[in-house]
Scaffold this active site. Structure first.
Site, PDB file in Angstrom:
ATOM      1  N   GLY A 131      11.467  -6.608  -6.464  1.00 21.09           N
ATOM      2  CA  GLY A 131      12.673  -6.307  -5.697  1.00 21.09           C
ATOM      3  C   GLY A 131      11.928  -6.360  -4.118  1.00 21.09           C
ATOM      4  N   ASN A 132      12.696  -5.655  -3.136  1.00 23.36           N
ATOM      5  CA  ASN A 132      12.370  -5.842  -1.914  1.00 23.36           C
ATOM      6  C   ASN A 132      10.782  -5.485  -1.327  1.00 23.36           C
ATOM      7  OD1 ASN A 132      12.524  -5.392   0.842  1.00 23.36           O
ATOM      8  ND2 ASN A 132      13.513  -3.495   0.813  1.00 23.36           N
ATOM      9  N   ALA A 133      10.334  -4.557  -2.386  1.00 28.45           N
ATOM     10  CA  ALA A 133       8.865  -4.119  -1.650  1.00 28.45           C
ATOM     11  C   ALA A 133       7.974  -5.242  -2.783  1.00 28.45           C
ATOM     12  CB  ALA A 133       8.720  -2.895  -2.143  1.00 28.45           C
ATOM     13  N   GLY A 134       8.252  -5.030  -4.034  1.00 29.22           N
ATOM     14  CA  GLY A 134       7.338  -5.896  -4.991  1.00 29.22           C
ATOM     15  C   GLY A 134       7.163  -7.412  -4.536  1.00 29.22           C
ATOM     16  N   LYS A 153      15.269  14.813   4.346  1.00 24.82           N
ATOM     17  CA  LYS A 153      15.738  13.784   3.522  1.00 24.82           C
ATOM     18  C   LYS A 153      17.457  14.068   3.328  1.00 24.82           C
ATOM     19  CE  LYS A 153      14.469  10.071   1.069  1.00 24.82           C
ATOM     20  NZ  LYS A 153      13.191   9.401   1.413  1.00 24.82           N
ATOM     21  N   GLY A 203       7.506  -4.875 -10.477  1.00 24.92           N
ATOM     22  CA  GLY A 203       8.564  -4.800  -9.557  1.00 24.92           C
ATOM     23  C   GLY A 203       8.644  -6.265  -8.582  1.00 24.92           C
TER      24      GLY A 203
HETATM   25  P1  NAD Z   1      14.257  -2.569  -5.739  1.00 23.83           P
HETATM   26  O1  NAD Z   1      15.220  -2.199  -6.197  1.00 23.83           O
HETATM   27  O2  NAD Z   1      14.426  -3.483  -4.421  1.00 23.83           O
HETATM   28  O3  NAD Z   1      13.328  -3.269  -6.590  1.00 23.83           O
HETATM   29  C1  NAD Z   1      12.978  -2.649  -7.684  1.00 23.83           C
HETATM   30  C2  NAD Z   1      12.237  -3.707  -8.685  1.00 23.83           C
HETATM   31  O4  NAD Z   1      11.662  -2.981  -9.820  1.00 23.83           O
HETATM   32  C3  NAD Z   1      13.172  -4.697  -9.407  1.00 23.83           C
HETATM   33  O5  NAD Z   1      12.893  -6.003  -9.306  1.00 23.83           O
HETATM   34  C4  NAD Z   1      13.605  -4.085 -10.697  1.00 23.83           C
HETATM   35  O6  NAD Z   1      13.808  -5.223 -11.693  1.00 23.83           O
HETATM   36  C5  NAD Z   1      12.115  -3.708 -11.257  1.00 23.83           C
HETATM   37  N1  NAD Z   1      12.063  -2.712 -12.160  1.00 23.83           N
HETATM   38  C6  NAD Z   1      12.940  -1.709 -12.598  1.00 23.83           C
HETATM   39  N2  NAD Z   1      12.553  -1.264 -13.703  1.00 23.83           N
HETATM   40  C7  NAD Z   1      11.380  -1.687 -13.916  1.00 23.83           C
HETATM   41  C8  NAD Z   1      10.625  -1.528 -15.165  1.00 23.83           C
HETATM   42  N3  NAD Z   1      10.535  -0.681 -16.266  1.00 23.83           N
HETATM   43  N4  NAD Z   1       9.301  -2.596 -15.055  1.00 23.83           N
HETATM   44  C9  NAD Z   1       9.097  -3.587 -14.080  1.00 23.83           C
HETATM   45  N5  NAD Z   1       9.892  -3.615 -13.206  1.00 23.83           N
HETATM   46  C10 NAD Z   1      11.145  -2.725 -13.152  1.00 23.83           C
HETATM   47  O7  NAD Z   1      13.427  -1.742  -5.137  1.00 23.83           O
HETATM   48  P2  NAD Z   1      12.550  -1.638  -3.901  1.00 23.83           P
HETATM   49  O8  NAD Z   1      13.084  -1.132  -2.496  1.00 23.83           O
HETATM   50  O9  NAD Z   1      11.460  -2.811  -3.984  1.00 23.83           O
HETATM   51  O10 NAD Z   1      11.366  -0.181  -4.067  1.00 23.83           O
HETATM   52  C11 NAD Z   1      10.489  -0.456  -5.188  1.00 23.83           C
HETATM   53  C12 NAD Z   1       9.545   1.051  -5.130  1.00 23.83           C
HETATM   54  O11 NAD Z   1       8.910   1.374  -3.754  1.00 23.83           O
HETATM   55  C13 NAD Z   1      10.559   2.480  -5.253  1.00 23.83           C
HETATM   56  O12 NAD Z   1       9.762   3.416  -6.078  1.00 23.83           O
HETATM   57  C14 NAD Z   1      10.701   2.858  -3.797  1.00 23.83           C
HETATM   58  O13 NAD Z   1      10.875   4.256  -4.047  1.00 23.83           O
HETATM   59  C15 NAD Z   1       9.406   2.542  -3.394  1.00 23.83           C
HETATM   60  N6  NAD Z   1       9.570   2.472  -1.813  1.00 23.83           N
HETATM   61  C16 NAD Z   1      10.292   1.508  -1.424  1.00 23.83           C
HETATM   62  C17 NAD Z   1      10.438   1.257   0.092  1.00 23.83           C
HETATM   63  C18 NAD Z   1      11.045   0.224   0.598  1.00 23.83           C
HETATM   64  O14 NAD Z   1      11.354  -0.166   1.810  1.00 23.83           O
HETATM   65  N7  NAD Z   1      11.805  -0.920  -0.073  1.00 23.83           N
HETATM   66  C19 NAD Z   1       9.763   2.104   0.856  1.00 23.83           C
HETATM   67  C20 NAD Z   1       9.219   3.220   0.243  1.00 23.83           C
HETATM   68  C21 NAD Z   1       9.152   3.486  -1.005  1.00 23.83           C
END
Ligand code: NAD
Length: 430
Positions: free
Chosen positions: A233-236, A119, A231
């Site tokens: 964002g990208n993943a949710g 990392k 969430g």
């Molecule tokens: P992102 O920044 O694109 O999205 C995060 C989302 O969470 C946003 O919609 C934000 O508004 C929401 N959020 C923040 N605080 C919140 C709360 N208190 N209650 C509800 N929603 C809330 O991030 P992402 O890339 O979607 O990643 C999300 C999670 O998945 C992280 O923990 C990340 O480490 C994990 N993850 C992501 C990936 C990836 O490829 N994107 C890979 C492995 C793990």
């Protein structure tokens, strides 16, 4: 290359044990007991191979310079080259980066891809820098650590607040230093310079593949169950879309501003389209929807809860109110250890982060393979391969869990540990 940049060469600093490692270690210790590891084997596994530190100095747009501490932790390469993202975040420090490097080693082993764990991080608030300054920082990072990076050595990727565009600049700087094209030295690149189709949705695609395998195995009819997603964002967002495609009713979707709920099921595409335009799911109010605070999504009466936002969301404080019977951990560490134990005792099935969110690193591996073979795979091809890899990994973990009467998390860690220790032994390292 930016002018006036003063890169610092990476120096090796002592290996330390860190507070952030505690969660991870608890799981490792439980698994070590399960597979009968000796203390010496466990000790050997827990020690990162190398902790690198450099101070990166970059020129600022307004004149002058700023210096930021940067880290690269190479945890273990017994199973293959080190692999792990680089984050630009104020909280990045040696402890955090080290703990995350260990988790990467476990994750790669869980899904059976031939990489070790690493990392990287820079302690910086990227929101306070211009894009030019961020790119200067990316180049400075590569200059500082270049001798420790490479397609057969250590392969970075995006993480918190780092993007495909930043990966492109890092690759450019690396190739400038080594004097040749080596796109496989970094993954998560833009498609135009060797990124992989399907990387954008890989994490959620992988998570949903594992969930589908679990539902199939348990003969659970998707059209009879509901889900709540924390969430957007990208993943949710992609997870919510896929859940709806599977005919699972998404009855709650939350972002940082609040939770949008509808008992009969949200129109996920419409909600996400509104969010794209307005910035929050809360603006997608329609007939039958209700609004609640952001934390309400955690205790919604849905069969599946998908944390895809932050760590430590289910804790002692809200644990008794959790109603889901399946938790799909897309976020890293969304449950505290107490919550994990309590939910396991209650029979809640938790699909652990090291399996559920490993789709991203799996497609990173596909990107690395494509770059090395000079191939471009279609999105369909990548998705099919990802689905296969995730289902195979699920099968292995679920079989171990059933055989040994342990949780999926314990099984995933035990299997990963077995694979890493076997590789270390084969190399005569222990
Ligand atoms: P992102 O920044 O694109 O999205 C995060 C989302 O969470 C946003 O919609 C934000 O508004 C929401 N959020 C923040 N605080 C919140 C709360 N208190 N209650 C509800 N929603 C809330 O991030 P992402 O890339 O979607 O990643 C999300 C999670 O998945 C992280 O923990 C990340 O480490 C994990 N993850 C992501 C990936 C990836 O490829 N994107 C890979 C492995 C793990």
């Amino acid at each position: 290359m930016g002018t006036g940049t003063v890169p610092t060469r990476a120096t090796r600093i002592s290996t330390t044990y860190m507070a952030a490692f505690q969660y991870f270690k608890q799981n490792i210790h439980k698994s070590a007991r399960l597979i009968g590891l000796t203390d010496a084997e466990l000790e050997a596994f827990q020690k990162p191979d190398r902790i690198l530190h450099a101070d990166l100095t970059i020129p600022l747009d307004e004149g002058g310079t700023a210096t930021f501490p940067a880290y690269r932790v190479q945890f273990n390469n017994a199973r293959g080259p080190y692999k792990g993202g680089i984050r630009f975040h104020p909280g990045a420090d040696e402890d955090e980066v080290s703990a995350l490097s260990a988790i990467m080693a476990v994750k790669c082993a869980v899904v059976g891809i031939p990489f070790g764990g690493a990392k990287g991080g820079v302690a910086v608030d990227p929101k306070k820098l211009s894009q030019k300054e961020i790119f200067e920082l990316a180049r400075a990072y590569v200059r500082a650590f270049s001798e420790w990076l490479g397609p057969d050595i250590d392969i970075p990727a995006p993480d918190m607040y780092t993007t495909p565009e930043i990966m492109a600049v890092m690759l450019d700087e690396y190739e400038r230093i080594v004097g040749k094209s080596l796109p496989a030295m970094i993954t998560g690149k833009p498609l135009s310079i060797g990124g992989s189709a399907g990387r954008d949705t890989a994490t959620a695609d992988g998570a949903i593949a594992v969930l589908s395998a679990l539902l199939l195995e348990r003969s659970i009819d998707a059209s009879h169950i509901s889900a709540a997603v924390q969430g957007a964002g990208n993943a949710g967002a992609q997870a919510a879309r896929l859940l709806q495609t599977m005919a699972i009713k998404v009855i709650a979707l939350a972002d940082s501003k609040g939770t949008l709920m509808k008992e009969t099921g949200l129109d996920v595409a419409a909600v996400l389209a509104t969010k794209e335009f307005s910035g929050s799911v809360l603006d997608a109010v329609s007939d039958g929807t209700r609004l609640a605070d952001a934390s309400a999504v955690i205790t919604t009466a849905a069969d599946i809860f998908v944390p895809a936002a932050l760590e430590e969301q289910i804790t002692k404080a809200n644990i008794a109110a959790v109603k889901a019977s399946i938790i799909l951990e897309i976020a890293n560490g969304p449950l505290t250890p107490e919550a994990d134990e309590y939910l396991a005792a209650r029979g809640v099935v938790v699909i652990p982060d090291v399996l559920a969110n490993a789709g991203g690193v799996t497609v990173s591996y596909f990107e690395w393979m494509q770059n090395r073979m000079g191939e471009r795979w279609s999105r369909t091809n990548v998705k099919t391969k990802l689905q296969g890899a995730m289902c195979d990994a699920y099968r292995e973990v679920a079989d171990f869990a059933a055989d040994r009467g342990v949780t999926l998390r314990q099984a995933a860690y035990a299997l990963a540990l077995t694979k890493i220790i076997e590789a270390m032994k084969a190399r005569g390292r222990i």
